[in-house]
Design a protein around this motif. Structure first.
Motif, short mmCIF file in Angstrom:
data_model
loop_
_atom_site.label_atom_id
_atom_site.label_comp_id
_atom_site.label_asym_id
_atom_site.label_seq_id
_atom_site.Cartn_x
_atom_site.Cartn_y
_atom_site.Cartn_z
N VAL A 370 39.80 40.41 15.37
CA VAL A 370 40.27 39.76 16.63
C VAL A 370 39.34 39.04 17.17
CG1 VAL A 370 40.98 40.30 19.15
CG2 VAL A 370 41.96 41.71 17.35
N GLU A 371 38.20 39.27 17.23
CA GLU A 371 37.22 38.14 17.63
C GLU A 371 37.23 37.00 17.08
OE1 GLU A 371 32.26 38.07 18.84
OE2 GLU A 371 33.36 39.93 17.92
N ALA A 372 37.08 36.95 15.75
CA ALA A 372 37.12 35.65 14.94
C ALA A 372 38.53 34.95 15.32
CB ALA A 372 36.97 35.92 13.32
N ALA A 373 39.59 35.54 15.29
CA ALA A 373 40.90 34.86 15.40
C ALA A 373 40.78 34.59 16.80
CB ALA A 373 42.00 36.18 15.38
N GLU A 374 40.22 35.05 17.98
CA GLU A 374 40.19 34.53 19.14
C GLU A 374 39.31 33.10 19.22
OE1 GLU A 374 38.28 35.60 23.47
OE2 GLU A 374 37.49 36.48 21.85
N PRO A 392 48.58 24.63 25.64
CA PRO A 392 49.57 25.69 25.20
C PRO A 392 50.10 26.41 26.14
CG PRO A 392 47.01 26.07 24.77
CD PRO A 392 47.19 24.71 25.19
N ARG A 393 51.07 26.97 25.89
CA ARG A 393 52.01 27.99 26.59
C ARG A 393 51.10 29.32 26.73
NH1 ARG A 393 57.22 27.60 27.42
NH2 ARG A 393 56.89 25.40 27.17
N PHE A 394 50.65 29.81 25.44
CA PHE A 394 49.74 31.04 25.23
C PHE A 394 49.09 30.56 24.03
CE2 PHE A 394 54.01 32.29 23.62
CZ PHE A 394 53.78 32.58 22.67
N LEU A 395 47.95 31.53 23.86
CA LEU A 395 47.34 31.83 22.89
C LEU A 395 47.14 33.30 22.49
CD1 LEU A 395 44.13 29.25 23.17
CD2 LEU A 395 46.30 28.69 22.06
N ALA A 396 47.50 33.71 21.19
CA ALA A 396 47.82 35.22 21.11
C ALA A 396 47.29 35.55 19.72
CB ALA A 396 49.27 35.42 21.26
N VAL A 397 46.89 36.64 19.52
CA VAL A 397 46.24 37.43 18.15
C VAL A 397 47.47 38.53 17.95
CG1 VAL A 397 44.80 38.52 16.65
CG2 VAL A 397 43.99 36.94 18.63
#
Length: 421
Positions: A370-374, A392-397
């Motif tokens: 998750v940290e790398a994806a963030e 962006p409307r949102f950023l999500a993993v």
């Protein structure tokens, strides 16, 4: 053997879009792979119906008296219309004559061969792509997070009921409506038969050409191994030629085109966007199959074998998430892309929304990444020219974990088993 059968109609995420289209367009064309639920959905919205694959006499009637075949309460469903492609122009002219919305629903599991005499249907028909059921449509999601309502607000109380092993079962069973309540072993028999029928019959009926089923099978296995990646035609050709016989790229391309026409190969295009820097964008699409269960079937995977290979399961899980995002976003008129640039930055899913907005998602099966994806999502936000695209409307993993929450950076962590449209 009996597969699970849907007795009561299950709501599909495409329903609202179909209803809207029938209110303004002369007709709707439902497209998608065989057995994904087009007939059930078309019947749900129709007041009368005719199935061209029901008998030879019906197909003959479509040729001899096409106008009479169209008579009936509207919307009238013409199922598997592509079996008589000449109907297209007849229906188009009938829509022009009636001058009223909501006249016809056409459903089909293959795209007819190109015909210069066949008008595009622009202004008369809305084309709506249907796919196998998402996790939410199957009734497996807690529906704690609505993508349509998601923004910057922190998430609380988000939870998925799906374990790691549950997700492996869902991957192997897939989103086929006939398998809603099926066991994993029954589902494996269904998908294996699906691939056999595809290679032996479906491609020939759709294209009029008999493709070598052994080589098509090798191509499907190669696509399964590389699912959700930017695989090249050259590498696919090498896999197809595993028996030592030469196979050129043009042959593989013809196979891919045939699989695309029956909606089995599903490309995820690259995002074209203005960047702040001079970084070059890569434009190769990612390759998916109509349902990740077909990838599992091509490699003969059981849920236990899939769960025992976390690296490959991560690929399959990404394809599951992209399929679910497509089901939701396309029901609003949006699209799902991916991002990759020349520096190596990749983001799994870019959601282009129907109002011009956008959002970005990384897909990670486990919590350890998750940290790398963030970090990737935050780098993407810095590179995009938000003066042109907006923020962006949102950023999500999207994860396979149990709990959802919002990181201090504002990036959401969303379990796939908690998503709703």
């Amino acid at each position: 053997m009996r597969y699970g059968r849907v007795v009561k109609y299950r709501r599909r995420e495409a329903d609202a879009r179909i209803a809207r289209a029938l209110g303004v367009m002369g007709g709707v064309v439902l497209e998608g792979p065989r057995a994904c639920g087009k007939t059930s959905t078309g019947s749900h919205h129709a007041r009368s119906a005719v199935r061209l694959d029901e008998s030879r006499s019906v197909a003959e009637l479509a040729e001899l008296d096409p106008t009479g075949l169209l008579e009936g309460e509207t919307p009238r469903l013409i199922d598997e219309w592509q079996l008589t492609p000449s109907l297209w122009n007849v229906i188009r002219h009938e829509v022009d004559r009636r001058q009223a919305p909501g006249q016809f629903i056409l459903s089909g599991s293959a795209t007819p061969t190109d015909d210069v005499r066949r008008h595009s249907g622009a202004g008369r028909f809305a084309r709506i792509r249907m796919r196998p059921m998402s996790i939410h449509e199957r009734g497996r999601s807690t529906a704690a997070v609505s993508l349509a309502a998601l923004g910057d607000e922190p998430l609380t109380g988000v939870r998925s009921d799906l374990t790691y092993q549950d997700l492996a079962v869902e991957a192997v069973r897939g989103g086929w409506p006939a398998l809603i309540d099926a066991s994993a072993s029954d589902a494996r028999e269904f998908t294996a038969s699906y691939l056999q029928d595809l290679m032996a019959t479906d491609l020939r009926l759709a294209t009029g050409v008999r493709h070598d089923p052994v080589r098509v099978g090798r191509l499907l296995a190669s696509l399964a191994r590389t699912i959700g990646t930017e695989v090249t035609t050259a590498s696919l050709a090498a896999d197809v030629a595993a028996d030592g016989a030469a196979v050129d790229r043009d042959t593989v391309r013809r196979y891919l085109d045939a699989l695309t026409r029956v909606f089995v190969v599903d490309e995820q295009p690259a995002w074209a966007v203005s960047l702040r820097s001079r970084t070059r964008l890569r434009q190769q699409p990612k390759m998916h199959l109509a349902d990740p269960s077909l990838a599992c079937a091509a490699l003969r995977l059981t849920p236990a074998r899939l769960a025992g290979d976390p690296e490959y399961f991560g690929q399959v899980f990404e394809s599951m998430a992209v399929a679910d995002l497509r089901a939701s976003i396309e029901s609003w008129g949006g699209q799902v892309h991916h991002y990759r640039d020349s520096t190596g930055l990749e983001v799994d899913a870019i959601l282009e929304l129907d109002d011009g907005g956008w959002a970005a998602c990384e897909v990670k099966l486990g919590a350890s990444r998750v940290e790398a994806a963030e970090a990737a999502l935050l780098r993407l936000r810095e590179r995009v020219d938000v003066g042109r695209t907006g923020r962006p409307r949102f950023l999500a993993v999207i994860t396979g974990t149990e709990h959802g929450y919002t990181l201090p950076s504002g990036v959401h962590v969303l379990p796939l088993g908690a998503l709703a449209p």
